[in-house]
Design an enzyme around this catalytic site. Structure first.
Site, PDB file in Angstrom:
ATOM      1  N   GLU A 210      40.200  29.833  40.015  1.00  0.00           N
ATOM      2  CA  GLU A 210      39.278  30.727  40.711  1.00  0.00           C
ATOM      3  C   GLU A 210      38.952  30.083  42.051  1.00  0.00           C
ATOM      4  O   GLU A 210      38.150  29.151  42.127  1.00  0.00           O
ATOM      5  CB  GLU A 210      38.013  30.942  39.875  1.00  0.00           C
ATOM      6  CG  GLU A 210      38.257  31.642  38.544  1.00  0.00           C
ATOM      7  CD  GLU A 210      38.745  33.063  38.711  1.00  0.00           C
ATOM      8  OE1 GLU A 210      38.537  33.642  39.803  1.00  0.00           O
ATOM      9  OE2 GLU A 210      39.340  33.609  37.767  1.00  0.00           O
ATOM     10  N   CYS A 247      32.390  32.017  46.996  1.00  0.00           N
ATOM     11  CA  CYS A 247      33.809  32.353  47.142  1.00  0.00           C
ATOM     12  C   CYS A 247      34.024  33.827  47.428  1.00  0.00           C
ATOM     13  O   CYS A 247      35.014  34.201  48.064  1.00  0.00           O
ATOM     14  CB  CYS A 247      34.580  31.922  45.894  1.00  0.00           C
ATOM     15  SG  CYS A 247      33.978  32.676  44.367  1.00  0.00           S
TER      16      CYS A 247
END
Length: 485
Positions: A210, A247
């Site tokens: 991720e 993110c």
């Protein structure tokens, strides 16, 4: 190393003896996670404030609430996820049954991230537990208060033989990666992800990464009320979650050149309303996590051509590691601020002659983790969905896709691979084992030598699912055999 070997041996024994496979064990651990975050809420607030300066409201929204929601969702659905599922088999194999059995992978390594050090640690753990694995959690050393909290508290609530927290820096991570794992789940930067993939390749260990990327916002709708809502959500999504250190946070905005001045003024107004003015008096916004990251983000503004594009903000507070929310208009596209993931409170605005050019602009760059577009136009939405590639697309809001357990969360290309959340987390930490059972009844002789033209015709029809043709072929063969006799 001896202690690490002992811990891993204990985890392997716990898995091999089958204690993690039963539904009651899985449910008990999920309930324990809910008790952990509920009974230690004040300690979590304090740890997040120490590491990142997070306000309790932000801490609950982005950390505690995420974990509780995820655990509740898994508790509600886990028996259904675990159940063996029947599947269709070709009629040619009758009588036979086909089933798919989800089974745990084994002992998994989960490496958390510093920007959401509670939720990005425990959320994947929920998926691993739901799937019946034993777990090593390595929290990020860049959030030391949260890492210490997890190391101290987790053993008091969760099964110590099956779930372990191993804190430490890069030297600990390096030692962990030397071992064979059944799965590695990592949240962090592409640079570290390459190290993890290299280590995992030695053992052919499956990996979920991720990562991040430069997530764009396309501002297509520019009517009065729509624009007010869009800008409010952009400001909340850019600077609200961890001061842009997220993110899936907004990295830059694409807008038509004629609309940029109005956009800038609205952004300024909402920044002042949400976070205040002057870097020394900012509120409701996190600080930069440490000196290294502070210097990195500040250095993005050092290029004279970049600093010349600043239209709001730009001030820094070195003592408290705070950087003022900063807006830039048309910084050079080859500058670091437009080629690297910002991961901080800086927002470039890129102006285009026509907003439709935004699709080409995005496609000329690495695939982002998320694309955000504010538009009412169905045709433009369709173009974004069909003509771009990203981990996700969200229309008319920012970052809310992360809250949805029914949607997969993950990247594509340089923004990562693999997915999790809800059932997708369960699947990430499971192996779907195919099970086929067949009777001794009805033997198909054409599958065996010696070969002849009849058997070739039979096999061709079987692969083309031409069952009527097969029946006719068999009847004709039986007829010719009877006639010959």
């Amino acid at each position: 190393m001896e202690e690490l070997h002992a811990n891993l041996a204990e985890l392997n024994r716990a898995f091999c003896c089958g204690k993690t496979r039963g539904v009651e064990w899985r449910k008990s651990q999920l309930r324990a996670i809910i008790r952990l975050i509920t009974e230690n809420e004040a300690q979590i607030f304090e740890a997040l404030h120490q590491d990142l300066g997070k306000h309790p409201v932000e801490a609950y929204r982005d950390e505690i609430g995420i974990v509780k929601k995820s655990a509740d969702h898994s508790l509600l659905h886990i028996e259904k996820w675990m159940a063996m599922k029947k599947d269709w088999l070709p009629l040619l194999l009758f009588p036979a049954t086909g089933q798919v059995l989800p089974e745990p992978l084994g002992t998994v390594l989960i490496m958390g991230s510093w920007n959401f050090p509670i939720s990005l640690a425990l959320d994947p753990v929920i998926g691993a537990i739901s799937a019946g694995n034993t777990v090593v959690l390595k929290p990020s050393e860049l959030a030391p208060a949260c890492s210490s909290f997890l190391h101290r508290i987790v053993p008091l609530y969760l099964d110590k033989e099956a779930i372990k927290v191993i804190p430490g820096g890069s030297e600990v991570a390096e030692k962990l990666l030397q071992h064979r794992w059944d799965k590695i789940f990592f949240t962090g930067s592409p640079r570290v992800a390459r190290i993890i993939m290299s280590a995992a390749a030695k053992h052919l260990t499956p990996v979920t990464l991720e990562l991040g990327g430069k997530c764009p916002v396309i501002l297509h709708s520019f009517s009065g009320s729509d624009l007010q809502v869009a800008v409010k959500r952009i400001v909340g999504g850019k600077w609200g979650p961890c001061a842009g250190q997220a993110c899936i946070g907004v990295d830059y905005v694409l807008v038509q050149q004629k609309d940029a001045p109005v956009l800038v003024e609205l952004l300024k107004n909402y920044i002042k309303k949400f976070y205040g003015e002057k870097v020394e008096k900012l509120q409701n916004i996190c600080r930069i996590v440490n000196q290294n990251h502070f210097d990195r983000v500040r250095n993005l503004l050092q290029d004279p051509s970049v600093s010349a594009s600043i239209v709001y903000g730009g001030s820094v507070d070195c003592k408290n590691l705070m950087i003022e929310p900063t807006i830039l208009v048309d910084p050079p596209l080859d500058s670091d601020i437009m080629t690297e993931e910002i991961f901080g409170p800086l927002l470039p605005i890129i102006t285009l002659d026509k907003i439709e050019e935004s699709i080409d602009f995005i496609n000329e760059r690495p695939k982002p983790l998320a694309i955000y577009a504010f538009t009412r136009c169905k045709r433009f939405k369709e173009r974004i969905m069909q003509e771009t590639s990203s981990g996700s697309v969200t229309f008319n809001d920012i970052m809310i896709q992360f809250l949805c357990d029914s949607l997969p969360f993950g990247g594509v290309g340089e923004s990562g691979f693999g997915r999790y959340h809800g059932k997708y987390s369960f699947d990430t930490f499971s192996h779907e084992k195919a099970i086929l059972q067949r009777s001794y009844f009805l033997e198909l002789e054409p599958r065996y030598p010696p070969w002849n033209d009849f058997k070739l015709t039979f096999i061709k029809m079987a692969y083309n699912f031409n069952y009527i043709g097969l029946l006719l072929l068999l009847l004709r063969r039986m007829f010719h055999r009877g006639k010959a006799q």
